[in-house]
Design a protein around this motif. Sequence first.
Motif, PDB file in Angstrom:
ATOM      1  N   PRO A   1      33.810  40.743  49.247  1.00 35.78           N
ATOM      2  CA  PRO A   1      33.876  42.093  49.787  1.00 35.78           C
ATOM      3  C   PRO A   1      32.626  42.518  50.555  1.00 35.78           C
TER       4      PRO A   1
ATOM      5  N   GLU B   1      37.260  37.431  41.628  1.00 35.87           N
ATOM      6  CA  GLU B   1      36.579  38.657  42.053  1.00 35.87           C
ATOM      7  C   GLU B   1      37.587  39.773  42.301  1.00 35.87           C
ATOM      8  N   LYS B   2      38.670  39.468  43.001  1.00 42.01           N
ATOM      9  CA  LYS B   2      39.683  40.492  43.283  1.00 42.01           C
ATOM     10  C   LYS B   2      40.354  40.973  41.999  1.00 42.01           C
TER      11      LYS B   2
ATOM     12  N   ASP C   1      39.032  40.978  38.983  1.00 42.98           N
ATOM     13  CA  ASP C   1      38.059  41.796  38.261  1.00 42.98           C
ATOM     14  C   ASP C   1      37.896  43.175  38.914  1.00 42.98           C
ATOM     15  N   ARG C   2      37.876  43.214  40.233  1.00 44.77           N
ATOM     16  CA  ARG C   2      37.659  44.476  40.958  1.00 44.77           C
ATOM     17  C   ARG C   2      38.877  45.392  40.877  1.00 44.77           C
ATOM     18  N   HIS C   3      40.066  44.834  41.020  1.00 46.30           N
ATOM     19  CA  HIS C   3      41.276  45.650  41.061  1.00 46.30           C
ATOM     20  C   HIS C   3      41.905  45.865  39.685  1.00 46.30           C
TER      21      HIS C   3
END
Length: 187
Positions: free
Chosen positions: A138, A151-152, A154-156
Motif C-alpha cells: 500500500p 497484508e491485505k 490483515d489490513r481489511h
Amino acid sequence: MAEDATSSPLAPRAQALTLRILARDRVRVDHSASVAAHALALAPTVPAADRDTLVAAAWLHDIGYATELGETGFHPLDGARYLQAQGWPARVCDLVAHHSGARFVAAVIGLGEQLSQFGFVEDAVSDALTVADQTTGPHGEALSLDQRLREKHDRHGPDSADARAQPQRDPYLRAAADRVEQRLRLH
C-alpha cells in the motif's frame, strides 16, 4: 469537460490524471507510481503494442478510490466508469474495472452484474497488471504475492469482501503470477 484521452501515448496522461485525482491521497499515489514502475518492468511479457496500455492502466487502476469518483464504493467499478465517461480507450477502462481479480470481490458485494458492463480478458496484459498490483504494498513497497495477500487480509480483516472472495480470487492471482513468471523466463 471530458479529458482528451484519444491520442497517444496513454501512460504520461494516465500518470498526470492519477497525480491530479489522487493528489490528496499520497499513499495511493505512491502505490500507483510503484505499480506503474513494476508494470513497466514487466512490459517485456506483453506484446509491444500493448505496453503503453499496460502502464497507463497501472497508473489508473486505483483512481476509483478518489472520494469525488465514488458512486458505488467499489473502486475498480467507480474508476472504470469515470474513465469511460472521460473518453479513455475501452481496453484501459476494462483493465481498471477488472484489475487484480475484481470480479470475485464484485460478486461477493453484489456488483458483479454492474462490473460485467466492462469486458474481461485474461491475457498477458491483465496478468502483468495483476502481478504489478499484487506485489506492491500500500505504500509502494515491493512484496511477494504471499506477503501482499497476508497484508491485505490483515489490513481489511477476516470479514471483509476481500477475505470473503479469497477462495475464488487467490487461485486466479496465483495463476496470473505463474503465467507472468513463465513469460519472464522466455524473455
